[in-house]
Design an enzyme around this catalytic site. Structure first.
Site, short mmCIF file in Angstrom:
data_model
loop_
_atom_site.label_atom_id
_atom_site.label_comp_id
_atom_site.label_asym_id
_atom_site.label_seq_id
_atom_site.Cartn_x
_atom_site.Cartn_y
_atom_site.Cartn_z
N SER A 1 4.49 -1.31 -5.59
CA SER A 1 3.60 -2.30 -6.19
C SER A 1 3.83 -2.30 -7.69
CB SER A 1 2.15 -1.93 -5.88
OG SER A 1 1.29 -2.82 -6.55
N GLY B 1 -0.88 2.14 6.43
CA GLY B 1 -1.01 1.25 7.57
C GLY B 1 -0.27 -0.08 7.43
N LYS B 2 0.63 -0.19 6.46
CA LYS B 2 1.37 -1.44 6.25
C LYS B 2 2.16 -1.84 7.49
CE LYS B 2 3.82 0.23 2.94
NZ LYS B 2 3.32 1.58 3.01
N GLY C 1 0.86 -1.18 0.00
CA GLY C 1 0.00 0.00 0.00
C GLY C 1 0.89 1.23 0.00
N SER D 1 2.55 4.89 1.18
CA SER D 1 3.05 5.41 2.46
C SER D 1 1.88 5.95 3.28
CB SER D 1 4.06 6.54 2.22
OG SER D 1 5.23 6.03 1.67
#
Length: 167
Positions: free
Chosen positions: A84, A14-15, A9, A11
């Site tokens: 990604s 919530g990774k 995901g 920045s």
């Protein structure tokens, strides 16, 4: 339990929060769990790569190779990775054992509010920010999409993800 849980995901999506919650929950249950966070690994590898797209791909390849090595030795690997790219994520599906992909989705409005590093703001001096300077390509077929706009209960989501992965 072994395999790879790959969390991606933008920045501030919530990774790291989710990957840490999964790691905390699992480390009390199994001995063979490890967390690979993109920001931390940059420092571990000597911070020798820029944030340009070509170096981001190199960083992900490093993470893929490390995740593959560790999962091949029976570890359960949790990866929190920003970049990604369809080809890189396809490689994950083909090559990583027991692969599970999570996409942390958030609106730019929310990302901007959470942005403590000043990446997204108009006055940002940061270059090569994914989603701003580098095109963001959301994963095409993640196992789960978690929208974090409404601050979901991360502990509860972590437990649900682990239960899904066990099946």
């Amino acid at each position: 339990m072994n395999g790879v849980c790959w969390i991606t995901g933008l920045s501030c999506s919530g990774k790291t929060t989710l990957s840490s919650a999964i790691h905390e929950y699992l480390k009390d249950q199994i001995d063979n769990v490890i967390l690979l966070d993109g920001d931390v690994l940059r420092n571990v590898f000597g911070n020798d790569l820029s944030h340009k797209e070509i170096d981001r791909k190199k960083q992900i390849k490093r993470m893929q190779n490390l995740a593959n090595l560790l999962s091949g030795q029976g570890m359960f690997v949790i990866v929190a990775a920003l970049y990604s790219n369809e080809r890189l994520l396809d490689w994950n599906r083909r090559n990583l054992r027991n692969y599970y992909e999570i996409y942390m989705e958030a609106s730019f409005e929310v990302l901007f509010k959470r942005d403590t590093k000043g990446l997204y703001g108009p006055d940002s001096l940061e270059l090569d920010v994914v989603g701003k300077d580098i095109k963001w390509n959301p994963p095409k077929d993640p196992d789960i999409v978690i929208n974090t706009d409404n601050e979901p209960d991360v502990s509860k989501i972590a437990i649900e993800i682990i239960e899904n992965m066990k099946r």
